[in-house]
Design a protein around this motif. Structure first.
Motif, PDB file in Angstrom:
ATOM      1  N   ASP A  10       0.831  -1.205   0.000  1.00 17.08           N
ATOM      2  CA  ASP A  10       0.000   0.000   0.000  1.00 17.08           C
ATOM      3  C   ASP A  10       0.866   1.256   0.000  1.00 17.08           C
ATOM      4  O   ASP A  10       0.583   2.227  -0.708  1.00 17.08           O
ATOM      5  CB  ASP A  10      -0.921   0.008   1.222  1.00 17.08           C
ATOM      6  CG  ASP A  10      -2.047  -1.017   1.112  1.00 17.08           C
ATOM      7  OD1 ASP A  10      -2.222  -1.582   0.011  1.00 17.08           O
ATOM      8  OD2 ASP A  10      -2.723  -1.257   2.130  1.00 17.08           O
ATOM      9  N   GLN A  11       1.934   1.235   0.815  1.00 19.08           N
ATOM     10  CA  GLN A  11       2.815   2.394   0.894  1.00 19.08           C
ATOM     11  C   GLN A  11       3.514   2.622  -0.439  1.00 19.08           C
ATOM     12  O   GLN A  11       3.667   3.765  -0.886  1.00 19.08           O
ATOM     13  CB  GLN A  11       3.851   2.182   2.005  1.00 19.08           C
ATOM     14  CG  GLN A  11       4.845   3.324   2.191  1.00 19.08           C
ATOM     15  CD  GLN A  11       4.197   4.582   2.737  1.00 19.08           C
ATOM     16  OE1 GLN A  11       3.087   4.535   3.246  1.00 19.08           O
ATOM     17  NE2 GLN A  11       4.891   5.706   2.612  1.00 19.08           N
ATOM     18  N   ALA A  12       3.935   1.553  -1.108  1.00 20.09           N
ATOM     19  CA  ALA A  12       4.586   1.688  -2.405  1.00 20.09           C
ATOM     20  C   ALA A  12       3.619   2.275  -3.425  1.00 20.09           C
ATOM     21  O   ALA A  12       3.986   3.114  -4.261  1.00 20.09           O
ATOM     22  CB  ALA A  12       5.105   0.341  -2.884  1.00 20.09           C
ATOM     23  N   ALA A  13       2.326   1.853  -3.373  1.00 25.22           N
ATOM     24  CA  ALA A  13       1.329   2.366  -4.310  1.00 25.22           C
ATOM     25  C   ALA A  13       1.058   3.842  -4.059  1.00 25.22           C
ATOM     26  O   ALA A  13       0.924   4.641  -5.000  1.00 25.22           O
ATOM     27  CB  ALA A  13       0.031   1.556  -4.191  1.00 25.22           C
ATOM     28  N   ARG A  14       0.996   4.249  -2.778  1.00 26.53           N
ATOM     29  CA  ARG A  14       0.746   5.662  -2.469  1.00 26.53           C
ATOM     30  C   ARG A  14       1.888   6.550  -2.935  1.00 26.53           C
ATOM     31  O   ARG A  14       1.673   7.664  -3.389  1.00 26.53           O
ATOM     32  CB  ARG A  14       0.535   5.833  -0.956  1.00 26.53           C
ATOM     33  CG  ARG A  14      -0.855   5.476  -0.481  1.00 26.53           C
ATOM     34  CD  ARG A  14      -1.123   6.011   0.908  1.00 26.53           C
ATOM     35  NE  ARG A  14      -0.228   5.427   1.896  1.00 26.53           N
ATOM     36  CZ  ARG A  14      -0.492   4.315   2.564  1.00 26.53           C
ATOM     37  NH1 ARG A  14      -1.626   3.663   2.324  1.00 26.53           N
ATOM     38  NH2 ARG A  14       0.354   3.850   3.452  1.00 26.53           N
ATOM     39  N   ARG A  15       3.099   6.063  -2.803  1.00 27.29           N
ATOM     40  CA  ARG A  15       4.262   6.846  -3.216  1.00 27.29           C
ATOM     41  C   ARG A  15       4.418   6.888  -4.733  1.00 27.29           C
ATOM     42  O   ARG A  15       5.106   7.757  -5.263  1.00 27.29           O
ATOM     43  CB  ARG A  15       5.534   6.255  -2.604  1.00 27.29           C
ATOM     44  CG  ARG A  15       5.667   6.509  -1.105  1.00 27.29           C
ATOM     45  CD  ARG A  15       6.724   5.605  -0.495  1.00 27.29           C
ATOM     46  NE  ARG A  15       7.990   5.662  -1.191  1.00 27.29           N
ATOM     47  CZ  ARG A  15       9.107   6.224  -0.703  1.00 27.29           C
ATOM     48  NH1 ARG A  15       9.078   6.788   0.489  1.00 27.29           N
ATOM     49  NH2 ARG A  15      10.222   6.208  -1.399  1.00 27.29           N
ATOM     50  N   GLY A  16       3.785   5.952  -5.401  1.00 24.47           N
ATOM     51  CA  GLY A  16       3.917   5.908  -6.845  1.00 24.47           C
ATOM     52  C   GLY A  16       5.266   5.416  -7.307  1.00 24.47           C
ATOM     53  O   GLY A  16       5.631   5.581  -8.482  1.00 24.47           O
ATOM     54  N   ASP A  17       6.022   4.815  -6.397  1.00 23.85           N
ATOM     55  CA  ASP A  17       7.350   4.303  -6.755  1.00 23.85           C
ATOM     56  C   ASP A  17       7.204   2.981  -7.503  1.00 23.85           C
ATOM     57  O   ASP A  17       6.358   2.146  -7.177  1.00 23.85           O
ATOM     58  CB  ASP A  17       8.203   4.079  -5.506  1.00 23.85           C
ATOM     59  CG  ASP A  17       8.553   5.385  -4.818  1.00 23.85           C
ATOM     60  OD1 ASP A  17       8.446   6.430  -5.484  1.00 23.85           O
ATOM     61  OD2 ASP A  17       8.925   5.347  -3.633  1.00 23.85           O
ATOM     62  N   HIS A  18       8.019   2.810  -8.496  1.00 24.43           N
ATOM     63  CA  HIS A  18       8.039   1.544  -9.230  1.00 24.43           C
ATOM     64  C   HIS A  18       9.120   0.659  -8.612  1.00 24.43           C
ATOM     65  O   HIS A  18      10.213   0.504  -9.140  1.00 24.43           O
ATOM     66  CB  HIS A  18       8.304   1.800 -10.709  1.00 24.43           C
ATOM     67  CG  HIS A  18       7.236   2.619 -11.366  1.00 24.43           C
ATOM     68  ND1 HIS A  18       5.963   2.135 -11.588  1.00 24.43           N
ATOM     69  CD2 HIS A  18       7.248   3.905 -11.818  1.00 24.43           C
ATOM     70  CE1 HIS A  18       5.230   3.073 -12.168  1.00 24.43           C
ATOM     71  NE2 HIS A  18       5.987   4.162 -12.309  1.00 24.43           N
ATOM     72  N   ILE A  19       8.799   0.116  -7.439  1.00 25.89           N
ATOM     73  CA  ILE A  19       9.742  -0.737  -6.715  1.00 25.89           C
ATOM     74  C   ILE A  19       9.521  -2.172  -7.160  1.00 25.89           C
ATOM     75  O   ILE A  19       8.390  -2.682  -7.119  1.00 25.89           O
ATOM     76  CB  ILE A  19       9.535  -0.615  -5.188  1.00 25.89           C
ATOM     77  CG1 ILE A  19       9.639   0.855  -4.755  1.00 25.89           C
ATOM     78  CG2 ILE A  19      10.561  -1.466  -4.451  1.00 25.89           C
ATOM     79  CD1 ILE A  19       9.313   1.062  -3.287  1.00 25.89           C
ATOM     80  N   PRO A  20      10.557  -2.851  -7.610  1.00 23.21           N
ATOM     81  CA  PRO A  20      10.394  -4.246  -8.049  1.00 23.21           C
ATOM     82  C   PRO A  20       9.799  -5.115  -6.937  1.00 23.21           C
ATOM     83  O   PRO A  20      10.055  -4.894  -5.753  1.00 23.21           O
ATOM     84  CB  PRO A  20      11.823  -4.685  -8.393  1.00 23.21           C
ATOM     85  CG  PRO A  20      12.562  -3.412  -8.636  1.00 23.21           C
ATOM     86  CD  PRO A  20      11.949  -2.394  -7.750  1.00 23.21           C
ATOM     87  N   ARG A  21       9.022  -6.104  -7.353  1.00 16.93           N
ATOM     88  CA  ARG A  21       8.380  -6.991  -6.381  1.00 16.93           C
ATOM     89  C   ARG A  21       9.413  -7.687  -5.502  1.00 16.93           C
ATOM     90  O   ARG A  21       9.209  -7.848  -4.290  1.00 16.93           O
ATOM     91  CB  ARG A  21       7.535  -8.028  -7.117  1.00 16.93           C
ATOM     92  CG  ARG A  21       6.799  -8.977  -6.190  1.00 16.93           C
ATOM     93  CD  ARG A  21       6.033 -10.036  -6.974  1.00 16.93           C
ATOM     94  NE  ARG A  21       5.315 -10.915  -6.068  1.00 16.93           N
ATOM     95  CZ  ARG A  21       4.084 -10.691  -5.630  1.00 16.93           C
ATOM     96  NH1 ARG A  21       3.441  -9.603  -6.013  1.00 16.93           N
ATOM     97  NH2 ARG A  21       3.494 -11.542  -4.811  1.00 16.93           N
TER      98      ARG A  21
END
Length: 456
Positions: A76-87
């Motif tokens: 959820d935090q990664a989605a809010r930040r809009g970061d494209h962090i690899p799985r």
């Protein structure tokens, strides 16, 4: 026909979890670790603490519900930040945060590696590990002193201890039996320092030591008969040479019908018998009260009807009580001492007897030592990390003020191999030990060719 039973146990497969570099580490601390995801993890951590309840944290660990809650919050935090962090990186963050929340942080990856026998945190940015007797610098780092201190607090709190500026040193034990020592500023100048000595989940047997070249089958069979004949044995060696491992192996030869009492500063012995009473010393509290020493435990042990007494390591005045016990019917006792040679081991015992505060003549002390001890098993660690029995020495008495000693088996160095490994052979000296007659009386004598290096 004499034979040595060799119990082969499954040894866990090694798990490679860190990268390492050569031992030549920088003499000064490296720059602090910069974690680009520190802000990300802090936000997730704060939200987890807000949402987590008793159903997520139980018995000092994350429940399956807690594990899934943490995973959801990370995504959820990664989605809010809009970061494209690899799985893969998000999954790695999930593991890191689980270790931080209820585990031992960066140390978890080392504790999961069965090949690591010792972890040495010199300061937050320098963590060494020992594998197969060799020290290497691990890639594991702590962010700063505060991060390492939190982990140390978590370790000592698990065993009801504390560490702070007023009490800046602490010995503790992890649930898996690993021994922990922590020391913090102002005593540790480079920052908090943590040392963890680990022990195999399955205790090593004498068969494992033979396979590793630590001793020969003849030596092992001789030691087995000495234990069964109730000789008093002292295991001597320097720090990290494997004294406790050898003591564990020797204790496995004690018949199961005997009552054993162990005395240790930090419980490390892994006894295989069922009739065992384990005693452990207690450190004084913050007011300096309530401490129980090995000497006090040993005096109490003599009232507990022991068949054998095993002292993890003699360090002080308890040496006198131990010698007196050995000389008054408590045969077959086993213990260890820090010393580099058998003769040094006897000198160390003499010094420790004086620490008991008794005004005994020097000759009287030596007579006590000579009458009490039968055998010294000397251990060494070679420069290539190999641990071996360097000598098995019999103490036969005194002549004047001098101990009479004779090597029964001895390791003869043989130079270096092509890869720098130490070479050599264990050989009998050809001397038939005086204790052979005591073993004969009990039907335990060995054939003479055991002491000539011939096949049994």
């Amino acid at each position: 026909m004499f034979s040595l039973k060799r119990h082969q146990q499954a040894v866990p497969q090694e798990v490679t979890v860190t990268t390492e570099v050569a031992v030549e580490a920088p003499a000064v601390p490296v720059a602090p670790v910069v974690d680009e995801f520190e802000e990300f993890k802090s936000a997730v951590h704060a939200q987890f603490l807000d949402e987590a309840g008793p159903t997520h944290l139980q018995n000092d660990s994350l429940t399956p519900e807690g594990v899934e809650l943490l995973r959801r919050l990370i995504y959820d935090q990664a989605a809010r930040r809009g970061d494209h962090i690899p799985r893969a990186r998000l999954d790695a963050l999930h593991t890191e945060m689980m270790n931080e929340i209820r585990g031992l942080g960066p140390l978890e990856v080392l504790l999961a590696d069965a090949a690591v026998s010792e972890i040495m945190v010199n300061h937050p940015h320098q963590v060494y590990v020992e594998r197969a007797g060799r020290l290497t610098l691990s890639s594991v780092r702590f962010r700063d002193d505060a991060h390492l201190l939190r982990i140390i607090d978590r370790v000592v709190a698990r065993v009801g201890r504390h560490i702070d500026e007023a009490s800046p040193m602490c010995d503790a034990r992890l649930p898996d039996g690993s021994r922990v020592n922590a020391i913090i500023p102002p005593l540790a100048l480079n920052g908090p320092c943590l040392t963890i000595r680990r022990f195999a989940k399955e205790p090593l047997t004498i068969g494992h030591l033979i396979d590793k070249g630590s001793l020969t089958e003849h030596m092992a069979l001789f030691l087995q008969r000495c234990v069964e004949a109730k000789l008093n044995i002292l295991v001597s060696g320097g720090t990290g040479t494997g004294k406790t491992t050898v003591l564990n192996c020797l204790s496995a030869f004690i018949p199961s019908g005997e009552r054993l009492i162990t005395i240790e500063d930090a419980a490390e012995l892994q006894m295989q018998q069922s009739h065992v009473v384990r005693l452990e010393t207690r450190q004084p509290n913050t007011e300096g009260q309530g401490g129980i020493t090995q000497a006090e435990l040993l005096r109490n042990t003599l009232r507990m009807r022991p068949d054998r007494i095993l002292i993890g390591e003699v360090r002080g005045g308890e040496a006198l009580s131990m010698l007196q016990a050995m000389n008054t019917g408590h045969e077959g006792s086993l213990t260890t001492v820090h010393a580099n040679t058998p003769r040094d081991a006897l000198a160390r015992l003499e010094t420790m007897v004086l620490m008991a505060g008794m005004d005994l003549p020097h000759r009287a002390i030596r007579e006590q030592v000579a009458a009490a001890l039968d055998l010294i098993v000397q251990i060494e660690r070679a420069s290539d990390g190999k641990r071996r029995v360097s000598a098995i020495t019999e103490l036969t008495g005194m002549e004047g003020d001098v101990y009479l000693m004779q090597d029964i088996f001895r390791f003869q160095p043989g130079g270096r191999g092509p890869n720098g490994e130490s070479l050599g052979q264990h050989r009998p000296t050809g001397i038939v030990p005086r204790c052979q007659s005591a073993m004969e009386e009990k039907g335990l004598a060995l054939p003479l060719n055991c002491f000539r290096g011939e096949h049994l």
